[in-house]
Scaffold this active site. Structure first.
Site, short mmCIF file in Angstrom:
data_model
loop_
_atom_site.label_atom_id
_atom_site.label_comp_id
_atom_site.label_asym_id
_atom_site.label_seq_id
_atom_site.Cartn_x
_atom_site.Cartn_y
_atom_site.Cartn_z
N TYR A 21 0.83 -1.21 0.00
CA TYR A 21 0.00 0.00 0.00
C TYR A 21 0.86 1.26 0.00
CZ TYR A 21 -4.36 -2.51 0.48
OH TYR A 21 -5.45 -3.31 0.25
N TYR A 148 -14.10 -4.76 3.19
CA TYR A 148 -12.73 -5.17 2.86
C TYR A 148 -12.50 -6.53 3.50
CZ TYR A 148 -7.73 -5.65 2.65
OH TYR A 148 -6.47 -6.15 2.41
N ASP A 240 -16.54 -12.44 9.18
CA ASP A 240 -15.12 -12.15 9.04
C ASP A 240 -14.64 -11.41 10.29
OD1 ASP A 240 -12.60 -11.22 8.45
OD2 ASP A 240 -13.12 -10.41 6.49
N LYS A 269 -4.84 -11.85 11.95
CA LYS A 269 -4.33 -10.68 12.68
C LYS A 269 -3.92 -11.03 14.11
CE LYS A 269 -6.05 -6.95 9.80
NZ LYS A 269 -4.74 -6.63 9.22
#
Length: 441
Positions: A21, A148, A240, A269
């Site tokens: 990114y 996302y 999610d 994560k």
């Protein structure tokens, strides 16, 4: 260490690395980090930075946690890797057992992968093949606008269409995007879903908080009602929790805020406490049973070389033990309360709007003459300003947020809060703000 050594590492990095990114043409030099301890990261010059975003939302208990490190070291000297097709090992079995005890009671099986995107990919394939194995033609997928779910092609397809996905637009499969639910639109959403139900394989959603979209938040009761409707319409649900899992919402999982249960859940994560990559997809017994057959073609043909890596499983086990300690749960509550108190102060600031909080996640928007957007150029200015002050913030354009490690102290949080207020006040001065795009690079 001197500036020459820093420049050396930075120039070496620029010569060989492509950062995520990041527009490498205009990006400044990467900050060379040499160690981490607790809530702090240290550069080669000895400057320390508070990691206010948990290194992209992954670090739960602080950097280089000695307990996790010791557990991984012990495992490294016992078994570092083994193929998970046809083999198993204690860390994977124990992790599955421990995790399933914490999840909604319908979650019965664990499928391992290596990051959030792949956890989502596995979930999507489970739902589509569930219908296929059952002899049904169900290929539509419903997702929220601005979603996302990752950067692999399946995960991109179920993410909101944007400039991020535009180059690949013709290659992404069709998805029906709906608004996040609220009191005003629930009935219209139900009508929209009902019309698609017979063709729909699944509904995928980020519960309570849409992270990359700008920390957009919505109420659990409205999601619950939407989930119940999907259940009645026999639409499978993928929850999610890659971002929201492991305490981020103030409870162990976003699922703990809900009464309805998803069919499939995705994790990554914070799963290993930020120690190493890992993804997990859990599912109900009903999903699993659809793949049980004498027909080998009904197998879920999906896997990764490092599936259920013993080191990652061990890190996750150690992180979960720390998470469940009374000290950590108390720390999560303290962060929640401090965020709530600071939210009241922020809400009164004339240059701030849309202050919102869910558990340890606090977000707000800095008012500019541009629209709220990931590409609002004030983000780079704010990032640099906080970095100079020894705080790692990564604004999503003009959306600023805090997602701190749970080991952060009240004093450290107050230091961040105070600097936020100082920066907001400093930027009232036109002389302090950039005047054109070139100044912001």
């Amino acid at each position: 260490m001197n500036n020459t050594s820093i420049q050396s590492l930075q120039s070496r990095d620029k010569a060989v690395n492509w950062h995520p990114y990041t527009q490498m043409k205009t990006a400044g030099d990467a900050v060379p980090i040499v160690k981490g301890k607790g809530v702090y990261l240290y550069d080669e010059n000895g400057k320390k930075y508070i990691d206010a975003v948990s290194s992209w939302w992954v670090t739960l208990h602080g950097h280089a946690h000695p307990y996790i490190a010791e557990r991984v070291f012990q495992q490294l000297n016992t078994l570092e890797q083994v193929i998970f097709a046809g083999f198993t090992h204690e860390p994977a079995v124990q992790l599955s057992e421990n995790l399933l005890q914490l999840l909604p009671e319908n979650q019965k099986k664990v499928f391992y992968s290596d990051n959030g995107s792949t956890a989502v990919e596995a979930a999507l394939k489970m739902c589509i093949q569930y219908a296929y194995n059952s002899g049904k033609e169900k290929t539509k997928i419903i997702a929220f606008k601005n979603a996302y779910h990752g950067d692999t092609f399946g995960a991109m397809s179920v993410s909101g269409r944007s400039v991020w996905t535009k180059p690949f637009g013709s290659m992404l499969f069709e998805v029906v995007f709906i608004d996040i639910p609220n009191a005003e639109n629930l009935e219209s959403l139900k009508i929209q879903i009902r019309d698609l139900a017979e063709e729909t394989a699944c509904f995928i959603y980020e519960p309570l908080v849409q992270g990359a979209a700008g920390m957009l938040m919505y109420e659990a009761k409205h999601l619950d009602e939407l989930m119940k409707f999907c259940r009645d319409e026999e639409i499978l649900m993928i929850q999610d929790e890659v971002f929201t899992g492991f305490g981020r919402t103030g409870k162990l999982f976003a699922a703990n805020h809900l009464t309805e249960m998803p069919d499939i859940m995705c994790f990554s994560k914070g799963l290993t406490g930020g120690t190493m990559p890992m993804g997990i997809t859990t599912c109900s017994q009903e999903i699993f049973n659809a793949f049980l057959s004498e027909d080998k073609y009904k197998t879920l043909f999906h896997g990764h070389s490092f599936t259920a890596n013993p080191l990652a499983c061990t890190a996750a086990l150690a992180s979960m033990e720390l998470l469940l300690q009374e000290e950590t749960l108390s720390a999560i509550d303290c962060i929640n309360r401090q965020h709530s108190d600071f939210s009241k102060i922020l809400s009164k600031h004339p240059d701030v709007e849309n202050v919102r909080q869910t558990g340890t996640i606090l977000a707000f928007e800095y008012k500019t003459d541009q629209n709220t957007s990931y590409f609002n150029q004030i983000g780079k200015v704010l990032y640099d300003e906080f970095l100079e002050r020894g705080i790692i913030m990564r604004p999503l354009g003009n959306v600023m947020y805090l997602v701190p490690p749970y080991c952060i102290t009240s004093e450290e949080l107050n230091f961040i809060y105070q600097n936020i207020l100082e920066v907001l006040d400093a930027f009232k001065n036109p002389d302090h703000c950039p005047t054109d795009a070139a100044d912001r690079e």
